[in-house]
Write a protein that holds these residues in place. Sequence first.
Motif, PDB file in Angstrom:
ATOM      1  N   THR A 126       0.829  -1.208   0.000  1.00  0.00           N
ATOM      2  CA  THR A 126       0.000   0.000   0.000  1.00  0.00           C
ATOM      3  C   THR A 126       0.863   1.256   0.000  1.00  0.00           C
ATOM      4  OG1 THR A 126      -1.758  -1.135   1.218  1.00  0.00           O
ATOM      5  CG2 THR A 126      -1.802   1.270   1.222  1.00  0.00           C
ATOM      6  N   PHE A 127       1.932   1.231   0.801  1.00  0.00           N
ATOM      7  CA  PHE A 127       2.847   2.377   0.870  1.00  0.00           C
ATOM      8  C   PHE A 127       3.405   2.708  -0.511  1.00  0.00           C
ATOM      9  CE2 PHE A 127       7.174   4.001   1.109  1.00  0.00           C
ATOM     10  CZ  PHE A 127       7.015   5.118   1.918  1.00  0.00           C
ATOM     11  N   LEU A 131       2.693   5.828  -3.038  1.00  0.00           N
ATOM     12  CA  LEU A 131       3.845   6.636  -3.454  1.00  0.00           C
ATOM     13  C   LEU A 131       3.878   6.783  -4.975  1.00  0.00           C
ATOM     14  CD1 LEU A 131       6.436   8.133  -2.722  1.00  0.00           C
ATOM     15  CD2 LEU A 131       7.651   5.941  -2.809  1.00  0.00           C
ATOM     16  N   ILE A 132       3.607   5.680  -5.675  1.00  0.00           N
ATOM     17  CA  ILE A 132       3.574   5.730  -7.144  1.00  0.00           C
ATOM     18  C   ILE A 132       2.428   6.615  -7.627  1.00  0.00           C
ATOM     19  CG2 ILE A 132       3.152   4.357  -9.225  1.00  0.00           C
ATOM     20  CD1 ILE A 132       4.605   2.039  -7.815  1.00  0.00           C
ATOM     21  N   LEU A 133       1.266   6.462  -7.001  1.00  0.00           N
ATOM     22  CA  LEU A 133       0.116   7.288  -7.378  1.00  0.00           C
ATOM     23  C   LEU A 133       0.403   8.768  -7.165  1.00  0.00           C
ATOM     24  CD1 LEU A 133      -2.845   5.167  -5.935  1.00  0.00           C
ATOM     25  CD2 LEU A 133      -2.172   5.422  -8.336  1.00  0.00           C
ATOM     26  N   TYR A 134       1.155   9.048  -6.102  1.00  0.00           N
ATOM     27  CA  TYR A 134       1.504  10.449  -5.819  1.00  0.00           C
ATOM     28  C   TYR A 134       2.552  10.966  -6.796  1.00  0.00           C
ATOM     29  CZ  TYR A 134       3.411  14.564  -3.565  1.00  0.00           C
ATOM     30  OH  TYR A 134       3.856  15.843  -3.331  1.00  0.00           O
ATOM     31  N   GLN A 135       3.609  10.186  -7.008  1.00  0.00           N
ATOM     32  CA  GLN A 135       4.706  10.630  -7.870  1.00  0.00           C
ATOM     33  C   GLN A 135       4.258  10.803  -9.322  1.00  0.00           C
ATOM     34  OE1 GLN A 135       7.495  11.754  -7.060  1.00  0.00           O
ATOM     35  NE2 GLN A 135       8.100  10.923  -5.094  1.00  0.00           N
ATOM     36  N   ILE A 139      -3.110  10.629  -8.618  1.00  0.00           N
ATOM     37  CA  ILE A 139      -3.922  11.273  -7.591  1.00  0.00           C
ATOM     38  C   ILE A 139      -3.207  12.555  -7.187  1.00  0.00           C
ATOM     39  CG2 ILE A 139      -4.890  11.129  -5.268  1.00  0.00           C
ATOM     40  CD1 ILE A 139      -5.076   8.160  -5.542  1.00  0.00           C
ATOM     41  N   LYS A 140      -3.857  13.671  -7.367  1.00  0.00           N
ATOM     42  CA  LYS A 140      -3.267  14.956  -7.013  1.00  0.00           C
ATOM     43  C   LYS A 140      -3.786  15.406  -5.660  1.00  0.00           C
ATOM     44  CE  LYS A 140      -2.712  16.493 -11.803  1.00  0.00           C
ATOM     45  NZ  LYS A 140      -3.018  17.554 -12.797  1.00  0.00           N
ATOM     46  N   VAL A 141      -2.899  15.876  -4.827  1.00  0.00           N
ATOM     47  CA  VAL A 141      -3.281  16.335  -3.491  1.00  0.00           C
ATOM     48  C   VAL A 141      -3.785  17.771  -3.609  1.00  0.00           C
ATOM     49  CG1 VAL A 141      -2.538  16.719  -1.124  1.00  0.00           C
ATOM     50  CG2 VAL A 141      -1.549  14.843  -2.440  1.00  0.00           C
ATOM     51  N   THR A 142      -5.080  17.884  -3.823  1.00  0.00           N
ATOM     52  CA  THR A 142      -5.715  19.193  -3.915  1.00  0.00           C
ATOM     53  C   THR A 142      -6.193  19.636  -2.534  1.00  0.00           C
ATOM     54  OG1 THR A 142      -7.888  18.223  -4.340  1.00  0.00           O
ATOM     55  CG2 THR A 142      -6.480  18.666  -6.247  1.00  0.00           C
ATOM     56  N   GLN A 143      -6.597  20.870  -2.426  1.00  0.00           N
ATOM     57  CA  GLN A 143      -7.108  21.362  -1.155  1.00  0.00           C
ATOM     58  C   GLN A 143      -8.369  20.611  -0.741  1.00  0.00           C
ATOM     59  OE1 GLN A 143      -5.553  23.535   0.874  1.00  0.00           O
ATOM     60  NE2 GLN A 143      -7.148  23.003   2.343  1.00  0.00           N
ATOM     61  N   LYS A 144      -9.200  20.262  -1.714  1.00  0.00           N
ATOM     62  CA  LYS A 144     -10.432  19.527  -1.417  1.00  0.00           C
ATOM     63  C   LYS A 144     -10.115  18.145  -0.888  1.00  0.00           C
ATOM     64  CE  LYS A 144     -14.827  18.063  -3.435  1.00  0.00           C
ATOM     65  NZ  LYS A 144     -15.686  18.063  -4.658  1.00  0.00           N
ATOM     66  N   PHE A 195      -4.641   6.939   2.362  1.00  0.00           N
ATOM     67  CA  PHE A 195      -4.684   8.249   1.707  1.00  0.00           C
ATOM     68  C   PHE A 195      -3.943   9.304   2.517  1.00  0.00           C
ATOM     69  CE2 PHE A 195      -7.581   6.442  -1.240  1.00  0.00           C
ATOM     70  CZ  PHE A 195      -7.653   7.313  -2.324  1.00  0.00           C
ATOM     71  N   ALA A 196      -3.853   9.096   3.817  1.00  0.00           N
ATOM     72  CA  ALA A 196      -3.096  10.027   4.655  1.00  0.00           C
ATOM     73  C   ALA A 196      -1.626  10.028   4.261  1.00  0.00           C
ATOM     74  CB  ALA A 196      -3.254   9.658   6.130  1.00  0.00           C
ATOM     75  N   LEU A 197      -1.155   8.916   3.699  1.00  0.00           N
ATOM     76  CA  LEU A 197       0.218   8.855   3.212  1.00  0.00           C
ATOM     77  C   LEU A 197       0.456   9.892   2.119  1.00  0.00           C
ATOM     78  CD1 LEU A 197       0.785   4.985   3.013  1.00  0.00           C
ATOM     79  CD2 LEU A 197       2.008   6.573   4.507  1.00  0.00           C
ATOM     80  N   LEU A 198      -0.558  10.146   1.310  1.00  0.00           N
ATOM     81  CA  LEU A 198      -0.423  11.143   0.251  1.00  0.00           C
ATOM     82  C   LEU A 198      -0.115  12.520   0.820  1.00  0.00           C
ATOM     83  CD1 LEU A 198      -3.418  10.152  -2.069  1.00  0.00           C
ATOM     84  CD2 LEU A 198      -0.996   9.672  -2.447  1.00  0.00           C
TER      85      LEU A 198
END
Length: 245
Positions: A126-127, A131-135, A139-144, A195-198
């Motif tokens: 999962t980690f 990480l791949i999804l983030y890099q 999945i973009k870490v938006t304010q929402k 998702f908190a990992l993001l």
Amino acid sequence: MGLSDFKSSNPAFTSYFWDGENKSSSKMTISGIFIKSLTSILIISFVTFCIWRLHADGYDVTWYSLGGIIASIILSVAISYKNHWAPVIVPLYAIAQGCFLGAFSAFIKDKFPDMPYQAIGVTIVTFFVMLILYQTRIIKVTQKLRSVIITASITIGVVYLISWILAFFDIKTFIWGTSWLAIIFTAVSAIVASFALLLDFDYIEKHKNTAEKSKEWLATWGLLVTLVWLYIEVLRLMQKLAIRF
């Protein structure tokens, strides 16, 4: 927008810890966080293994679980107010979590010998998936998204806190059982933890090569908090599914 404007659901990644981040010429790096995180995880693993051996030899490890969680809370409060103590507190936190996780998973290991190892595997996978999804910015870490994860994390924390308090009065809430509602709650908790990992990745990326070197210990602590939470939720979910089916 300043660096202090970015938020995370992880208590380690708040603007409080980053005040005066340009005072040192040596800056926080990804490799530094990786080394410290790996070292901390090895400490947790070693202590966990020792607790498992004690349990297998017939020792009552219940107090290790209780003592570990209490020590973890105390150390978390301490690091919140004395962040410059992080190089000492984080290894102690790893030991405390090792005691808690060792005792917690030892009881599950009695009935399901392979389950803790499976939960570790799922946590690691999962980690790296997150990480791949983030890099790759799939999945973009938006304010929402940040707001949703923070709100969900706080809500889950409140539910757990209320349930633990009620447990002292022998009042069992739905989260401790194996009903479908309990399983769904644990599954949602595991998803929120992943998702908190993001948010952790996002905050570290924004502060790498900017925050002072000592902040690597705080970043490490933040990742440990999330990874331990994820592992616990995954293990509890697997246990509930195994019992129900």
